[in-house]
Design an enzyme around this catalytic site. Structure first.
Site, PDB file in Angstrom:
ATOM      1  N   GLY A 116      76.525  74.770 107.043  1.00 27.29           N
ATOM      2  CA  GLY A 116      77.664  75.637 106.738  1.00 27.29           C
ATOM      3  C   GLY A 116      78.032  76.697 107.767  1.00 27.29           C
ATOM      4  O   GLY A 116      78.891  77.532 107.494  1.00 27.29           O
ATOM      5  N   TRP A 174      79.801  76.516 110.549  1.00 26.02           N
ATOM      6  CA  TRP A 174      81.217  76.478 110.950  1.00 26.02           C
ATOM      7  C   TRP A 174      82.099  77.032 109.824  1.00 26.02           C
ATOM      8  O   TRP A 174      83.067  77.734 110.084  1.00 26.02           O
ATOM      9  CB  TRP A 174      81.648  75.043 111.272  1.00 26.02           C
ATOM     10  CG  TRP A 174      81.214  74.549 112.617  1.00 26.02           C
ATOM     11  CD1 TRP A 174      80.095  74.910 113.302  1.00 26.02           C
ATOM     12  CD2 TRP A 174      81.890  73.589 113.450  1.00 26.02           C
ATOM     13  NE1 TRP A 174      80.033  74.237 114.491  1.00 26.02           N
ATOM     14  CE2 TRP A 174      81.112  73.424 114.609  1.00 26.02           C
ATOM     15  CE3 TRP A 174      83.068  72.845 113.316  1.00 26.02           C
ATOM     16  CZ2 TRP A 174      81.484  72.546 115.642  1.00 26.02           C
ATOM     17  CZ3 TRP A 174      83.435  71.979 114.333  1.00 26.02           C
ATOM     18  CH2 TRP A 174      82.657  71.833 115.478  1.00 26.02           C
ATOM     19  N   LYS A 222      83.300  67.108 117.679  1.00 31.91           N
ATOM     20  CA  LYS A 222      82.188  66.869 118.612  1.00 31.91           C
ATOM     21  C   LYS A 222      82.219  65.414 119.055  1.00 31.91           C
ATOM     22  O   LYS A 222      82.366  64.513 118.230  1.00 31.91           O
ATOM     23  CB  LYS A 222      80.873  67.171 117.900  1.00 31.91           C
ATOM     24  CG  LYS A 222      79.659  66.784 118.723  1.00 31.91           C
ATOM     25  CD  LYS A 222      78.419  67.464 118.248  1.00 31.91           C
ATOM     26  CE  LYS A 222      77.907  66.896 116.933  1.00 31.91           C
ATOM     27  NZ  LYS A 222      76.792  67.676 116.401  1.00 31.91           N
TER      28      LYS A 222
END
Ligand SMILES: C[S@@+](CC[C@H](N)C(=O)[O-])C[C@H]1O[C@@H](n2cnc3c(N)ncnc32)[C@H](O)[C@@H]1O
Length: 254
Positions: free
Chosen positions: A88, A90, A196
């Site tokens: 969590g 981000w 990513k």
């Protein structure tokens, strides 16, 4: 870095007569060498220490902070979808930056919706769901939860490692392509996609798709991303919208 340490926890040797402050972890019975090295790296990583001090759930939080400092997509009022959000970090960053708790008076109040395969401990200001984003109808489900489209879709997802670099690379490319497809369904025109990826050979098609569908595409390695990891991030801004996904190609900002 403010504390004078190099990313990845390395400290420069301070010369003869001075103590090396790097924490060393002795191997222990029953602990594999890879676990010992991982533990040693964690204990010497300044971002790990900073995450603990600042109340983030992990060092990953600094990657999105650094990306947002540069590209400014987490603005007050933005509606954010975080794919693969556990544990969590981000989401914690996004809640603050989009003003999801309405703490910045006079600023618009945003939304943060995170999904993950795993259960996620609650985060004030974020709406969290256990969901495989690859499952049938996940995009419609997310739009229903949000009550519309999102301004930002971000993904820090990684497929479980197979231990084989080439296979892992192909898996993450497949995952990011699926995340991109999801973003095409969920993003508002003008929106931002952050994900990513792993640097490697199999991503040219994905890069071309990004450039066709967004006005600006950047490939970045933020300082918080370990220098010995092949991960990097794409930040694609100015989604052209489903019907307008064509020419001209995006500016390159690699
Ligand atoms: C590196 S972690 C994310 C860390 C996160 N950004 C943070 O700051 O805490 C990657 C996550 O992606 C999740 N994930 C992988 N595949 C997924 C899928 N198909 N659907 C939802 N979550 C997925 C994993 O369960 C894992 O929790």
């Amino acid at each position: 870095m403010s504390d004078g340490k190099k990313p990845g926890g390395e400290r420069k040797s301070s010369g003869r007569g001075q103590r090396d402050l790097r924490v060393r972890v002795k191997s222990a019975k029953g602990r594999r060498l890879s676990s010992t090295l991982w533990l040693e790296r964690q204990l010497n990583d300044p971002y790990v220490a900073r995450a603990k001090r600042e109340g983030y759930r992990g060092r990953a939080a600094f990657k999105i902070l650094e990306l947002d400092d540069k590209y400014r997509f987490l603005v007050p009022g933005a509606r954010v979808v975080d794919l693969g959000c556990a544990p969590g970090g981000w989401c914690q960053v996004a809640v603050g930056r989009v003003n999801a708790l309405g703490e910045k008076s006079g600023k618009k109040v945003g939304r943060v919706l995170g999904v993950d395969l795993q259960e996620i401990d609650p985060i004030a200001g974020a709406e969290l769901h256990q969901l495989d984003f690859l499952s049938e109808g996940a995009d419609d489900q997310v739009k229903a939860w949000l009550g519309g489209r999102a301004d930002v879709v971000m993904s820090d997802m990684a497929a479980a490692s197979s231990g084989h670099k080439g296979t892992d690379h192909l898996r993450i490319v497949a995952l990011i392509e699926a995340a991109l497809d999801f973003a095409f369904d969920v993003l508002e025109p003008g929106g931002t996609f952050v994900a990513k990826v792993l640097a490697g050979g199999a991503e040219s098609e994905m890069q071309a798709m990004l450039k066709r569908n967004f006005r600006k595409v950047a490939n970045v390695k933020p300082p918080a991303s370990r220098s010995d990891s092949s991960e990097k991030f794409v930040v694609a801004q100015g989604f052209r919208g489903r019907d307008d996904a064509a020419e001209p190609e995006a500016e390159d900002d690699i």
